[in-house]
Motif scaffolding. Sequence first.
Motif: not given
Length: 149
Positions: A136-143
């Motif tokens: 899972e990838l949450e928006k706030h963890n996407f760089t």
Amino acid sequence: MIYRRATAADIEGMFRVRFAVQENKLSDPSLVTHEICRQMIEERGAGWVCEVGGEAVGFAIVDLSKANIWALFIEPAYERKGIGRKLHDEMVAWAFGKGLRKLWLGTDPGTRAEGFYRKAGWRAIGKEANGEIKFELEKHNFTPVQEPG
């Protein structure tokens, strides 16, 4: 290398790339048809391709209806050149820009894909019934990776 949104005209090239991969091979090719692929890139989500000399060498597809990364594959001769990460970042940024707050995907354990997703910030949240790791990838963890220049 040219990166762009995929169209139905790219499906043959995407299939060529998909069947050339060495890891995460499609166990039953009859389950993924041209029509399903068309629906994914035209109705349910979107796709991107990287082409060299007019030929697809990598592609990525996101399914907005399920908040799922449906495909990300690179032709073996073009692996480890940053193509996968660029396609990934374009696709993920687009999906988050469409209002999704998190995405999920599954991939086989012990593969380079597993390491790729972990490095890109995805978090393992369990196992699928087929043995794949669910990420899972949450928006706030996407760089996204910044390109030089």
